[in-house]
Design a protein around this motif. Structure first.
Motif, PDB file in Angstrom:
ATOM      1  N   VAL A 145      35.091  37.989  21.574  1.00  0.00           N
ATOM      2  CA  VAL A 145      34.229  38.757  22.461  1.00  0.00           C
ATOM      3  C   VAL A 145      34.795  38.559  23.854  1.00  0.00           C
ATOM      4  O   VAL A 145      35.053  37.429  24.259  1.00  0.00           O
ATOM      5  CB  VAL A 145      32.763  38.272  22.401  1.00  0.00           C
ATOM      6  CG1 VAL A 145      31.907  39.015  23.406  1.00  0.00           C
ATOM      7  CG2 VAL A 145      32.209  38.449  20.998  1.00  0.00           C
ATOM      8  N   GLY A 146      35.016  39.647  24.583  1.00  0.00           N
ATOM      9  CA  GLY A 146      35.599  39.508  25.902  1.00  0.00           C
ATOM     10  C   GLY A 146      35.462  40.761  26.727  1.00  0.00           C
ATOM     11  O   GLY A 146      34.790  41.718  26.344  1.00  0.00           O
ATOM     12  N   THR A 147      36.122  40.736  27.870  1.00  0.00           N
ATOM     13  CA  THR A 147      36.058  41.823  28.838  1.00  0.00           C
ATOM     14  C   THR A 147      37.407  41.959  29.518  1.00  0.00           C
ATOM     15  O   THR A 147      38.173  40.993  29.574  1.00  0.00           O
ATOM     16  CB  THR A 147      34.948  41.557  29.878  1.00  0.00           C
ATOM     17  OG1 THR A 147      35.004  42.563  30.875  1.00  0.00           O
ATOM     18  CG2 THR A 147      35.095  40.200  30.539  1.00  0.00           C
ATOM     19  N   ASN A 148      37.677  43.135  30.057  1.00  0.00           N
ATOM     20  CA  ASN A 148      38.934  43.344  30.770  1.00  0.00           C
ATOM     21  C   ASN A 148      38.744  43.424  32.284  1.00  0.00           C
ATOM     22  O   ASN A 148      39.693  43.701  32.999  1.00  0.00           O
ATOM     23  CB  ASN A 148      39.636  44.608  30.273  1.00  0.00           C
ATOM     24  CG  ASN A 148      38.869  45.877  30.605  1.00  0.00           C
ATOM     25  OD1 ASN A 148      37.677  45.839  30.887  1.00  0.00           O
ATOM     26  ND2 ASN A 148      39.546  46.998  30.569  1.00  0.00           N
ATOM     27  N   VAL A 149      37.544  43.196  32.799  1.00  0.00           N
ATOM     28  CA  VAL A 149      37.374  43.270  34.256  1.00  0.00           C
ATOM     29  C   VAL A 149      37.993  42.029  34.889  1.00  0.00           C
ATOM     30  O   VAL A 149      37.864  40.917  34.380  1.00  0.00           O
ATOM     31  CB  VAL A 149      35.898  43.462  34.691  1.00  0.00           C
ATOM     32  CG1 VAL A 149      35.332  44.758  34.165  1.00  0.00           C
ATOM     33  CG2 VAL A 149      35.039  42.305  34.278  1.00  0.00           C
ATOM     34  N   ASN A 150      38.694  42.227  35.992  1.00  0.00           N
ATOM     35  CA  ASN A 150      39.479  41.152  36.593  1.00  0.00           C
ATOM     36  C   ASN A 150      38.628  40.037  37.213  1.00  0.00           C
ATOM     37  O   ASN A 150      39.125  38.948  37.426  1.00  0.00           O
ATOM     38  CB  ASN A 150      40.460  41.709  37.624  1.00  0.00           C
ATOM     39  CG  ASN A 150      39.756  42.446  38.752  1.00  0.00           C
ATOM     40  OD1 ASN A 150      38.550  42.653  38.716  1.00  0.00           O
ATOM     41  ND2 ASN A 150      40.523  42.866  39.732  1.00  0.00           N
ATOM     42  N   TYR A 151      37.364  40.252  37.460  1.00  0.00           N
ATOM     43  CA  TYR A 151      36.536  39.214  38.089  1.00  0.00           C
ATOM     44  C   TYR A 151      35.646  38.471  37.093  1.00  0.00           C
ATOM     45  O   TYR A 151      34.871  37.594  37.476  1.00  0.00           O
ATOM     46  CB  TYR A 151      35.682  39.814  39.209  1.00  0.00           C
ATOM     47  CG  TYR A 151      34.776  40.948  38.773  1.00  0.00           C
ATOM     48  CD1 TYR A 151      33.530  40.703  38.235  1.00  0.00           C
ATOM     49  CD2 TYR A 151      35.194  42.270  38.908  1.00  0.00           C
ATOM     50  CE1 TYR A 151      32.711  41.741  37.830  1.00  0.00           C
ATOM     51  CE2 TYR A 151      34.381  43.317  38.514  1.00  0.00           C
ATOM     52  CZ  TYR A 151      33.131  43.046  37.978  1.00  0.00           C
ATOM     53  OH  TYR A 151      32.322  44.075  37.587  1.00  0.00           O
ATOM     54  N   ALA A 152      35.764  38.775  35.808  1.00  0.00           N
ATOM     55  CA  ALA A 152      34.904  38.145  34.801  1.00  0.00           C
ATOM     56  C   ALA A 152      35.061  36.624  34.781  1.00  0.00           C
ATOM     57  O   ALA A 152      34.076  35.887  34.687  1.00  0.00           O
ATOM     58  CB  ALA A 152      35.200  38.717  33.424  1.00  0.00           C
TER      59      ALA A 152
END
Length: 148
Positions: free
Chosen positions: A77-84
């Motif tokens: 489970v993850g995200t590609n936004v650079n500030y996560a």
């Protein structure tokens, strides 16, 4: 293609023990375990979205789950936004300097400045607490499948 999971958390479930016991109990385990893991990945994704702080909604909407390859059955489970990563773990105090030009200016500032001393941010974890609930979600999903 967008690269997801710059900030990600993984959970690996050792399904062999569950499969052996449930195969004896139900006689049809592999499909049930696979389905329980898929549901668990979705549950963890939804929990991470629920826990994610919201300003614009970009971080929350970018959280996705995907199945991983390898031994056993797993998911990320993850995200590609650079500030996560900064949201999840916080940031230390740091200096902000201009990338282009000689000064920083924003609406409401009294005058342009050469640098800004940022005090840092507190961590606001959303991925790690969601992943920590993996076992709960997995057990619940298996129980629901048993009750069919």
């Amino acid at each position: 293609m967008a690269r997801y999971f710059d900030a990600s958390a993984s959970a690996r479930i050792d399904t062999r023990a569950y499969e052996r016991g449930l195969r004896r109990y139900l006689g049809r385990m592999s499909a049930d375990v696979r389905k329980a893991v898929e549901r668990t990945g979705t549950d963890v994704q939804n929990e991470a979205r629920r826990l994610a702080p919201v300003d614009t909604g970009r971080l929350r909407s970018s959280i996705v789950a995907r199945r991983t390859n390898g031994r056993g059955v797993g998911y990320e489970v993850g995200t590609n936004v650079n500030y996560a990563r900064d949201v999840e773990f916080g940031t230390a105090p740091h200096v902000i300097t201009p990338k282009n030009g000689k000064a920083l200016y924003w609406p409401g500032a009294a005058h342009p400045v050469a640098k800004v001393n940022h005090p840092g941010t507190k961590p606001r974890p959303f991925l790690r607490p969601a992943v920590e609930r993996t076992e709960f979600f997995f057990r619940r999903n298996l129980e629901q499948l048993r009750g069919r």
